[in-house]
Write a protein that holds these residues in place. Structure first.
Motif, mmCIF file in Angstrom:
data_model
loop_
_atom_site.group_PDB
_atom_site.id
_atom_site.type_symbol
_atom_site.label_atom_id
_atom_site.label_comp_id
_atom_site.label_asym_id
_atom_site.label_seq_id
_atom_site.Cartn_x
_atom_site.Cartn_y
_atom_site.Cartn_z
ATOM 1 N N LEU A 7 -9.504 -7.498 32.514
ATOM 2 C CA LEU A 7 -9.815 -7.586 31.233
ATOM 3 C C LEU A 7 -11.279 -8.111 30.970
ATOM 4 O O LEU A 7 -11.744 -7.810 29.724
ATOM 5 C CB LEU A 7 -8.884 -8.718 30.552
ATOM 6 N N VAL B 285 -4.565 -1.494 28.854
ATOM 7 C CA VAL B 285 -5.723 -1.014 29.188
ATOM 8 C C VAL B 285 -5.757 0.327 29.871
ATOM 9 O O VAL B 285 -4.723 0.663 30.688
ATOM 10 C CB VAL B 285 -6.755 -1.790 29.858
ATOM 11 N N ILE C 295 -9.429 -0.614 25.904
ATOM 12 C CA ILE C 295 -8.407 -1.618 25.337
ATOM 13 C C ILE C 295 -7.570 -0.538 24.494
ATOM 14 O O ILE C 295 -8.095 -0.089 23.439
ATOM 15 C CB ILE C 295 -9.012 -2.564 24.565
ATOM 16 N N ASN D 232 -15.939 -4.531 26.414
ATOM 17 C CA ASN D 232 -15.496 -4.367 25.030
ATOM 18 C C ASN D 232 -15.384 -5.563 24.384
ATOM 19 O O ASN D 232 -14.322 -6.316 24.533
ATOM 20 C CB ASN D 232 -14.251 -3.477 24.946
ATOM 21 N N LEU E 115 -11.856 -7.379 22.523
ATOM 22 C CA LEU E 115 -10.862 -8.264 23.343
ATOM 23 C C LEU E 115 -11.108 -9.760 22.792
ATOM 24 O O LEU E 115 -10.138 -10.488 22.540
ATOM 25 C CB LEU E 115 -11.002 -8.176 24.819
ATOM 26 N N PHE F 268 -1.374 -7.316 27.254
ATOM 27 C CA PHE F 268 -2.870 -6.333 27.111
ATOM 28 C C PHE F 268 -2.197 -4.959 27.862
ATOM 29 O O PHE F 268 -1.784 -5.015 29.089
ATOM 30 C CB PHE F 268 -3.796 -7.048 27.877
ATOM 31 N N ILE G 126 -3.308 -5.027 22.269
ATOM 32 C CA ILE G 126 -3.099 -6.449 22.563
ATOM 33 C C ILE G 126 -1.906 -7.012 21.715
ATOM 34 O O ILE G 126 -2.026 -6.579 20.541
ATOM 35 C CB ILE G 126 -4.362 -7.341 22.238
ATOM 36 N N GLN H 191 -15.969 -1.578 30.549
ATOM 37 C CA GLN H 191 -15.018 -1.011 29.634
ATOM 38 C C GLN H 191 -15.781 0.307 28.803
ATOM 39 O O GLN H 191 -15.227 0.976 28.194
ATOM 40 C CB GLN H 191 -14.513 -1.886 28.805
#
Length: 250
Positions: free
Chosen positions: A58, A215, A223, A133, A136, A213, A226, A63
């Motif tokens: 994460l 991805v 992402i 990113n 998040l 989450f 969420i 990303q």
């Protein structure tokens, strides 16, 4: 004035300043050091013998390398709570939009982030030379602020619980995400930070709070979604807060 929650969240969860805003009003500034995205594990490639760690997946993965400059990433945001008295406020359906421009390297991007619209709109934030990113962190920042206010708790305590859960007990499993009509591999991360909290009897049911989450390396910005939700013992919704990538709304 610098908002303390994003810096605390990033520093504690990931040991990284890669997503700190380069310019923001009223959240300016960035911590000094950022990890080298090239050194991060290839966390978004399912099929390895062992799943990646949640924090690496994460917070320490490049990303934005697949986010085309000149385009925008759009996310639908929703929040709902059935708690009597509506401490979280009325139901919300809004958007977060990230305008993507080329960064100084092929792996990084410059972004302008517009969070919410109308009366809910927050000050525009800009990020420069970032591989991760920021949507998040913006989601978690907003979520932690509201959760601490409703529980009348310490944001640091809540943040530390999430940090421990992502580092020590989060479950990472392969999943599939539909991208352009094709099923592509991704990862699902599930964490329950307060399930065994020593003061969970004071959390008014939020010990059930579960973070999910999703991805996928094939999705720009990676992402996909969420979800933070907690159901009360009577089956009511204490909180359901979601962010979902909208591929056609950029």
């Amino acid at each position: 004035m610098r908002s303390p929650i994003p810096a605390l969240l990033l520093g504690a969860l990931a040991g990284s300043a890669a997503l700190a805003p380069a310019r923001a009003e009223p959240v300016p500034g960035a911590p000094a050091a950022a990890p080298n995205p090239a050194a991060a594990p290839s966390a978004t490639e399912p099929g390895a013998a062992e799943p990646p760690g949640a924090t690496a997946l994460l917070f320490e993965t490049n990303q934005l390398g697949n986010a085309p400059p000149g385009q925008a990433l759009s996310y639908r945001y929703t929040r709902f709570s059935s708690i009597e008295g509506a401490p979280f406020g009325p139901p919300v359906a809004d958007r977060i939009r990230e305008a993507v421009e080329a960064g100084p390297t092929p792996e990084t991007r410059n972004l302008t982030v517009e969070m919410f619209t109308g009366a809910r709109r927050m000050p525009t934030a800009t990020y420069e030379d970032v591989p991760g990113n920021p949507v998040l962190v913006r989601f978690l920042e907003h979520h932690l602020d509201d959760l601490a206010r409703v529980l009348k708790g310490n944001p640091r305590y809540i943040k530390n619980a999430i940090r421990r859960a992502l580092r020590e007990s989060a479950v990472v499993t392969p999943t599939e995400v539909e991208v352009g009509g094709v099923r592509r591999p991704g990862w699902r991360v599930v964490a329950r930070p307060f399930a065994d909290d020593p003061v969970r009897d004071r959390l008014r049911g939020f010990d059930a709070l579960t973070y999910t989450f999703v991805v996928c390396a094939a999705v720009p910005g990676q992402i996909v979604s969420i979800d933070a939700r907690a159901a009360g013992p009577d089956g009511g919704t204490l909180l359901q807060e979601t962010l979902t990538y909208e591929p056609s709304a950029g």
